[in-house]
Design a protein around this motif. Structure first.
Motif, short mmCIF file in Angstrom:
data_model
loop_
_atom_site.label_atom_id
_atom_site.label_comp_id
_atom_site.label_asym_id
_atom_site.label_seq_id
_atom_site.Cartn_x
_atom_site.Cartn_y
_atom_site.Cartn_z
N GLY A 36 0.80 -1.23 0.00
CA GLY A 36 0.00 0.00 0.00
C GLY A 36 0.83 1.28 0.00
N ALA A 37 2.12 1.17 0.10
CA ALA A 37 2.99 2.35 0.14
C ALA A 37 3.72 2.57 -1.18
CB ALA A 37 4.00 2.22 1.27
N ALA A 38 3.24 1.97 -2.25
CA ALA A 38 3.93 2.03 -3.54
C ALA A 38 4.09 3.46 -4.03
CB ALA A 38 3.19 1.19 -4.58
N PHE A 39 3.06 4.28 -3.87
CA PHE A 39 3.15 5.67 -4.36
C PHE A 39 4.33 6.39 -3.71
CE2 PHE A 39 2.10 10.17 -3.79
CZ PHE A 39 1.99 10.55 -5.12
N TYR A 40 4.51 6.25 -2.42
CA TYR A 40 5.59 6.92 -1.71
C TYR A 40 6.95 6.31 -2.03
CZ TYR A 40 1.65 8.83 0.80
OH TYR A 40 0.48 9.44 1.10
N VAL A 41 7.00 4.98 -2.07
CA VAL A 41 8.28 4.30 -2.32
C VAL A 41 8.76 4.59 -3.74
CG1 VAL A 41 9.39 2.06 -2.55
CG2 VAL A 41 7.85 2.50 -0.63
N TRP A 42 7.92 4.28 -4.73
CA TRP A 42 8.34 4.44 -6.13
C TRP A 42 8.40 5.92 -6.51
CZ3 TRP A 42 10.89 0.49 -7.04
CH2 TRP A 42 10.48 -0.76 -6.63
N GLY A 43 7.58 6.74 -5.90
CA GLY A 43 7.67 8.18 -6.13
C GLY A 43 9.00 8.75 -5.63
N SER A 44 9.46 8.24 -4.49
CA SER A 44 10.75 8.68 -3.94
C SER A 44 11.90 8.27 -4.86
CB SER A 44 10.97 8.08 -2.56
OG SER A 44 9.99 8.53 -1.67
N TYR A 45 11.84 7.01 -5.34
CA TYR A 45 12.86 6.57 -6.28
C TYR A 45 12.82 7.40 -7.57
CZ TYR A 45 14.40 2.42 -3.76
OH TYR A 45 14.95 1.56 -2.84
N GLY A 46 11.65 7.66 -8.07
CA GLY A 46 11.51 8.45 -9.30
C GLY A 46 12.02 9.87 -9.14
#
Length: 76
Positions: free
Chosen positions: A15-25
């Motif tokens: 459920g934290a994909a937006f924050y995790v992958w957004g941070s990487y991006g």
């Protein structure tokens, strides 16, 4: 280390994909921007140094009447 039951669960990140992958991006985008700016500054600095070197060379030729810098005393 957490074991994911599937690739979709991995990409969802619990459920934290937006924050995790957004941070990487965002980190990747900022690193790419920094690299572009570094190469641009390097190119501008090289251009300025070459222009300065040409200007100094022309100025030196006016001082001693030739196209070269005057020899040091130890070289004559």
């Amino acid at each position: 280390m957490q074991q994911w039951e599937s690739w979709s669960a991995f990409w969802d990140m619990g459920g934290a994909a937006f924050y995790v992958w957004g941070s990487y991006g965002l980190a990747f985008a900022l690193i790419a921007l920094e690299l572009v700016l570094v190469f641009q500054r390097r190119k501008d600095t090289t251009r300025r140094l070459l222009r300065w070197r040409r200007a100094v060379g022309k100025d030196a030729g006016k001082r001693n009447g030739e196209g070269t810098m005057p020899a040091m005393e130890s070289e004559t």
